[in-house]
Each structure stands twice: as C-alpha cells, then as structure tokens.
Design an enzyme around this catalytic site. Structure first.
Site, PDB file in Angstrom:
ATOM      1  N   TRP A  31     -16.403  -4.082  19.815  1.00 30.48           N
ATOM      2  CA  TRP A  31     -15.516  -5.209  20.306  1.00 30.48           C
ATOM      3  C   TRP A  31     -14.332  -3.754  21.191  1.00 30.48           C
ATOM      4  O   TRP A  31     -14.336  -2.869  20.639  1.00 30.48           O
ATOM      5  CB  TRP A  31     -14.324  -5.927  19.259  1.00 30.48           C
ATOM      6  CG  TRP A  31     -13.461  -6.806  19.186  1.00 30.48           C
ATOM      7  CD1 TRP A  31     -12.058  -6.602  19.822  1.00 30.48           C
ATOM      8  CD2 TRP A  31     -13.940  -7.744  18.982  1.00 30.48           C
ATOM      9  NE1 TRP A  31     -11.496  -7.609  19.855  1.00 30.48           N
ATOM     10  CE2 TRP A  31     -12.503  -8.706  19.297  1.00 30.48           C
ATOM     11  CE3 TRP A  31     -15.006  -8.380  19.631  1.00 30.48           C
ATOM     12  CZ2 TRP A  31     -12.758 -10.160  19.468  1.00 30.48           C
ATOM     13  CZ3 TRP A  31     -15.326 -10.180  19.558  1.00 30.48           C
ATOM     14  CH2 TRP A  31     -13.519 -10.635  19.585  1.00 30.48           C
ATOM     15  N   HIS A  97      -3.772 -11.391  11.084  1.00 26.57           N
ATOM     16  CA  HIS A  97      -4.979 -10.251  11.114  1.00 26.57           C
ATOM     17  C   HIS A  97      -5.902  -8.907  10.381  1.00 26.57           C
ATOM     18  O   HIS A  97      -6.349  -8.072  10.291  1.00 26.57           O
ATOM     19  CB  HIS A  97      -6.011 -11.693  11.655  1.00 26.57           C
ATOM     20  CG  HIS A  97      -7.301 -11.461  12.389  1.00 26.57           C
ATOM     21  ND1 HIS A  97      -8.761 -11.383  11.341  1.00 26.57           N
ATOM     22  CD2 HIS A  97      -8.210  -9.672  13.041  1.00 26.57           C
ATOM     23  CE1 HIS A  97      -9.730 -10.834  11.548  1.00 26.57           C
ATOM     24  NE2 HIS A  97      -9.417 -10.273  12.561  1.00 26.57           N
TER      25      HIS A  97
END
Length: 175
Positions: A31, A97
């Site tokens: 990522w 998050h």
C-alpha cells in the site's frame, strides 16, 4: 569509525557494524508503494553498508501495514532471521481509521519482538499528509538506512547476549 545519522536536531550514531553473519527479514507494505519502495531500498543500503550479504536478506511484501506484525512473526519463526525490519506508511485521512491501524501496528510490532526475542525494527511512517510521507521517504529525511543499521546493531546485541560473547554479561536470573 562511527557514522552519525541526523534528523533535524536529533540523531543516532552507529559504530562500525559487522553484519557479515547476520540474516535480516524485511517485511514491507505494498500500500503506497511509491512511498514505501524508497524506504525498502534505504534499509537494504544500510544493511549492505554493514556487510550483510544480499542472500541473507529475506524480503516479503504484504498488502498493507496491518499485516506487518503477523508477517514479521512468521518470518521470525520460519526464516531463521536475526532481526526483522517492518516498513510501511500510514497517512491520516478524514476518519479515525488511521489511529486504530497505527496503534495496532505499533503494538503488534513490539509484541512480536518481545514474544520471539528477535529485534523487530519499526519502519512505519505515520504521517498527517501524503506530502509529509513523500518528504520522509526521500532525500535527507529518509531514515530507512538507519533502520538497516539498527537491525544489524540489535541482531549483534542479541547474539552477544544469547551466545555469551559479551564478557561483561551479568546474569539476570531468567535467561
């Protein structure tokens, strides 16, 4: 001689490290690959500067940072490594998050090194913006070379303690 790596007003100094017999795992998140790839390259450069042989570097990619602690634990258990470097980047977004993932990853990495007795280096950037992440993965602010050297230093320290190569070793009664 010693090498000093500086970050602003702070820095860490490394003595000459002999990593010729050290085996290191690098687990990195795919990522944000454009940010993470230079971090992995820097860590490898730091390892090479310490004499770690390329064939003694186990490199594994995982989807994201949340997977780093579990993967680091597996590498510690199966690859006979002396240290592991976890590399990734977390960038704060509009929700909470980021906080949950950052806390879980940092605690997970610490837990792995304590449970496996293998040094696990925290190479996860936690940034407030993509601009911060880019700045900290390139140029003078990229400290990933230090992660490689830290891995070697901690691996050598671990070996000195477990293999009795430290003449000043004092028993603490449980090792």
């Amino acid at each position: 001689g010693a090498v000093t790596i500086r970050a602003g007003d702070s820095g860490v100094e490394f003595k000459k490290l002999d990593g010729k017999d050290i085996r290191v795992g690098i687990v990195y998140a795919r990522w944000n690959a454009a940010i993470v790839d230079p971090l992995v390259a820097g860590a490898k450069k730091g390892l090479a500067e310490c004499g770690v042989k390329e064939e003694n570097i186990v490199t594994i990619s995982v989807p994201g940072c949340y997977e780093l602690p579990y993967s680091a634990q597996l590498i510690c258990m199966t690859q006979k490594v002396d240290a592991v470097i976890c590399a990734g980047v977390l960038i704060k977004g509009e929700t909470s998050h980021y906080e949950y993932i950052a806390e879980a990853v940092s605690k997970g990495i610490m837990d792995v090194q304590l449970l496996t007795r293998t040094p696990v280096i925290f190479g996860v950037l936690t940034c407030l913006s993509e601009e911060q992440a880019v700045a900290r993965s390139t140029g003078a602010k990229n400290h990933s070379e230090a992660w490689g050297k830290t891995a070697v230093e901690m691996a050598l320290f671990r070996k000195s303690q477990f293999e009795g190569k430290n003449p000043e070793k004092k028993s603490v009664g449980f090792l």
